[in-house]
Design a protein around this motif. Structure first.
Motif, mmCIF file in Angstrom:
data_model
loop_
_atom_site.group_PDB
_atom_site.id
_atom_site.type_symbol
_atom_site.label_atom_id
_atom_site.label_comp_id
_atom_site.label_asym_id
_atom_site.label_seq_id
_atom_site.Cartn_x
_atom_site.Cartn_y
_atom_site.Cartn_z
ATOM 1 N N ALA A 108 -133.007 -12.169 27.356
ATOM 2 C CA ALA A 108 -132.577 -10.892 28.709
ATOM 3 C C ALA A 108 -131.121 -10.096 28.670
ATOM 4 O O ALA A 108 -131.097 -8.591 28.800
ATOM 5 C CB ALA A 108 -133.036 -11.203 30.050
ATOM 6 N N LYS A 109 -130.144 -10.813 27.460
ATOM 7 C CA LYS A 109 -128.934 -10.457 28.419
ATOM 8 C C LYS A 109 -129.093 -9.808 26.951
ATOM 9 O O LYS A 109 -128.245 -8.945 27.097
ATOM 10 C CB LYS A 109 -128.120 -11.661 27.956
ATOM 11 N N ALA A 110 -129.552 -9.291 25.612
ATOM 12 C CA ALA A 110 -129.549 -8.919 24.620
ATOM 13 C C ALA A 110 -130.268 -7.349 24.721
ATOM 14 O O ALA A 110 -130.004 -6.553 24.383
ATOM 15 C CB ALA A 110 -129.919 -9.888 23.133
ATOM 16 N N VAL A 111 -131.565 -7.737 25.563
ATOM 17 C CA VAL A 111 -132.594 -6.054 26.150
ATOM 18 C C VAL A 111 -131.222 -6.057 26.803
ATOM 19 O O VAL A 111 -131.168 -4.094 26.667
ATOM 20 C CB VAL A 111 -133.627 -6.876 26.481
ATOM 21 N N ALA A 112 -130.342 -6.347 27.900
ATOM 22 C CA ALA A 112 -129.696 -5.566 28.942
ATOM 23 C C ALA A 112 -128.782 -4.876 28.199
ATOM 24 O O ALA A 112 -128.689 -3.502 28.343
ATOM 25 C CB ALA A 112 -129.109 -6.440 29.821
ATOM 26 N N GLU A 113 -128.035 -5.515 26.764
ATOM 27 C CA GLU A 113 -127.034 -4.608 26.268
ATOM 28 C C GLU A 113 -127.564 -3.534 25.446
ATOM 29 O O GLU A 113 -127.013 -2.616 24.927
ATOM 30 C CB GLU A 113 -126.386 -5.642 25.292
ATOM 31 N N LEU A 136 -131.568 -20.849 29.628
ATOM 32 C CA LEU A 136 -130.328 -20.064 28.812
ATOM 33 C C LEU A 136 -131.157 -19.538 27.947
ATOM 34 O O LEU A 136 -130.810 -18.089 27.023
ATOM 35 C CB LEU A 136 -130.118 -20.897 28.706
ATOM 36 N N SER A 137 -132.187 -19.982 27.162
ATOM 37 C CA SER A 137 -132.914 -18.990 25.747
ATOM 38 C C SER A 137 -133.641 -17.873 26.240
ATOM 39 O O SER A 137 -133.309 -17.088 25.914
ATOM 40 C CB SER A 137 -133.725 -20.241 25.089
ATOM 41 N N ILE A 192 -138.280 -15.417 34.496
ATOM 42 C CA ILE A 192 -138.998 -16.657 33.774
ATOM 43 C C ILE A 192 -137.201 -17.607 33.797
ATOM 44 O O ILE A 192 -137.839 -18.930 33.953
ATOM 45 C CB ILE A 192 -139.274 -16.100 32.877
ATOM 46 N N GLY A 193 -136.252 -17.112 33.475
ATOM 47 C CA GLY A 193 -134.931 -17.961 33.299
ATOM 48 C C GLY A 193 -134.821 -18.887 34.819
ATOM 49 O O GLY A 193 -134.506 -20.099 34.419
ATOM 50 N N ILE A 194 -135.174 -18.185 35.589
ATOM 51 C CA ILE A 194 -134.693 -18.255 36.732
ATOM 52 C C ILE A 194 -135.710 -19.484 36.603
ATOM 53 O O ILE A 194 -135.215 -20.676 37.658
ATOM 54 C CB ILE A 194 -134.315 -16.969 37.883
ATOM 55 N N VAL A 195 -137.293 -19.033 36.963
ATOM 56 C CA VAL A 195 -137.820 -20.542 37.474
ATOM 57 C C VAL A 195 -137.778 -21.618 36.518
ATOM 58 O O VAL A 195 -137.815 -22.996 36.998
ATOM 59 C CB VAL A 195 -139.485 -19.693 37.234
ATOM 60 N N TYR A 196 -137.082 -21.392 35.519
ATOM 61 C CA TYR A 196 -137.095 -22.084 34.491
ATOM 62 C C TYR A 196 -135.745 -22.742 34.968
ATOM 63 O O TYR A 196 -136.131 -25.114 35.187
ATOM 64 C CB TYR A 196 -137.146 -22.407 33.159
ATOM 65 N N SER A 197 -134.689 -22.326 35.289
ATOM 66 C CA SER A 197 -133.459 -23.264 36.493
ATOM 67 C C SER A 197 -133.842 -23.693 37.860
ATOM 68 O O SER A 197 -133.253 -24.904 37.679
ATOM 69 C CB SER A 197 -132.635 -21.352 36.067
#
Length: 479
Positions: free
Chosen positions: A151-156, A145-146, A131-136
């Protein structure tokens, strides 16, 4: 002569590698088709169809859509929620790569919703990232970025290092589009380090191309060109047409800015060919734009031809209807996220209330026990009387507090009905309260016999003293 021989050897090696990859991919596709055919009437057939879509998205996007749709239909037939979410996400990715952002966003948001309902954490990670890529790509990098940071938090949390590398690269890409070069370089170098460690060649072309963009923004043209060329090499090996188009477009842009129009035209043409092969509208738009500007004032025929191509590609991505649809989807998703946040807040409040009720329920028996123990000690009678009354009040008020939500539910919050129910309950509880108060008063207060200090044996009582005085008066005098 030696150069010709070396070039021939390189070509033979490249062709051999491409042939081997093609043969391996063909075997994989045949195996997946066989699996899908064997399980066409059960949920085990969903995953082969999804993987077929993944394998074909770069070369045969139409077939990729068909397989993903077949997987979705099969998952829905058996109410297989995870398979449904996976295939919807797959459809979203294929549509995004073909520039159909409104449809892509719809599938991706619905996929995220299902994955949240079944608590598929890895699936949630994938949906958030996509979804982030589509908005970008829709130039809304702040919103992108939001999603990337979620996604970064879940990946970590899941220790998904490979996916974390992809997300960090996407964050760097958003920052470079926002002209925050330092932040972009920081995240992109983190992504590059992870991909180097894992030897992740599949997503390396994208990272290298973004690093080239960052160095180009910083004025390091030679280093940027090196990154672009390495990205092209990686993309060629894995036949990633989208990354090829992006890197060729970036090289063409660099040569345009440095005043080398022939090289600009050459690489923009390569970018356009790669983007057309991948049916990649964004790549087509950028390449045709560069070619339109390169031929402006030099060749009217080519200028008009590429201008039409550019307008058609832009319209396929950014027409008013699609923008309106994306805005509607974004609004609905924002409302859904607010509802989820509100539900979590309500659950937290309910949890706090329940903990307090448990605490009170534990405290009241403990308080009764303390009163009972004090009644057997030398504590003053008034203190015990007060504490026994307080204990009863606590017990009955807690009972009222506990019953009240059920009364509200039964009465459906109608004041008249609620009043009637409470009066009926009070007619039972009040007499019982009085009887229990009387019982407690008799047993604890009246039954309490404080001990007084013993009277010394040597001290005569007042009566004895008085009798002695009278006896002395009656005693006859002695002569």
């Amino acid at each position: 002569m030696l150069n010709h021989i070396l070039k021939g050897m390189v070509c033979v090696c490249l062709l051999t590698g491409i042939a081997a990859d093609t043969y391996a991919q063909k075997n994989t596709l045949n195996e997946l088709r066989a699996q899908a055919a064997r399980h066409k009437n059960d949920t085990a057939g969903v995953e082969p169809l999804r993987r077929l879509s993944l394998q074909l998205q770069a070369t045969w996007p139409d077939s990729a859509l068909i397989y993903a749709q077949q997987g979705l239909e099969l998952a829905r037939k058996f109410s297989f929620k995870k398979g449904e979410a996976d295939c919807m996400n797959r459809l979203g990715v294929v549509l995004w790569k073909n520039g159909k952002y409104d449809q892509a966003l719809s599938f991706l948001l619905n996929s995220l919703k299902i994955r949240e309902e079944i608590n598929d954490r890895l699936g949630i990670l994938k949906s958030l990232s996509d979804i982030g890529i589509v908005y970008s790509d829709q130039l809304d990098n702040v919103k992108a970025l939001s999603y990337h940071f979620k996604a970064k938090a879940v990946a970590e949390e899941l220790h998904e290092t490979a996916r974390l590398g992809i997300i960090l690269a996407n964050i760097g890409n958003c920052y470079i589009k926002l002209n925050k070069v330092d932040s972009a370089l920081n995240y992109e170098m983190q992504a590059y380090a992870i991909k180097q460690t894992l030897k992740d060649t599949a997503t390396m072309p994208n990272t290298l191309s973004i690093l080239g963009d960052i160095n180009y923004k910083m004025g390091h043209n030679a280093l940027a060109l090196d990154y672009y060329r390495v990205s092209v090499n990686y993309a060629t090996k894995i036949n990633d047409k989208n990354s090829l188009a992006d890197s060729y477009n970036s090289i063409a842009q660099l040569y345009k800015q440095t005043g080398v129009p022939d090289s600009c035209i050459y690489y923009a043409t390569l970018a356009l060919d790669a983007a057309r092969a991948a049916m990649y509208p964004e790549g087509i738009f950028h390449a045709s734009n560069l070619l339109t500007e390169a031929y402006r004032g030099k060749n009217d025929h080519f200028e008009l031809q590429y201008l039409k191509t550019s307008i058609a590609a832009k319209d396929s991505m950014f027409n008013a209807e699609k923008i309106k649809q994306i805005q509607t989807l974004s609004f609905n998703e924002a409302a859904r996220q607010e509802e989820i946040a509100e539900e979590k807040h309500r659950e937290e409040e309910a949890r706090i209330v329940n903990l307090q009720m448990v605490g009170i329920a534990v405290f009241i028996p403990t308080f009764f026990l303390i009163v009972l123990l004090l009644s057997k000690s030398r504590t003053h009678r008034k203190v015990i009387e007060f504490m026994s009354v307080l204990a009863l009040l606590l017990a009955f008020e807690f009972l009222t507090l506990f019953i009240h939500p059920f009364v509200q539910r039964i009465s459906n919050h109608l004041p008249v009905l609620e009043l009637v129910i409470l009066v009926c309950l009070a007619s039972v509880l009040v007499p019982f309260h009085h009887k229990l108060t009387h019982f407690m008063h008799e047993r604890l207060v009246h039954g309490h016999k404080p001990q007084h200090p013993a009277t010394p044996a040597s001290a005569p009582s007042p009566e004895k003293k008085e009798s002695k005085v009278h006896a002395a008066k009656r005693k006859p005098a002695q002569g």
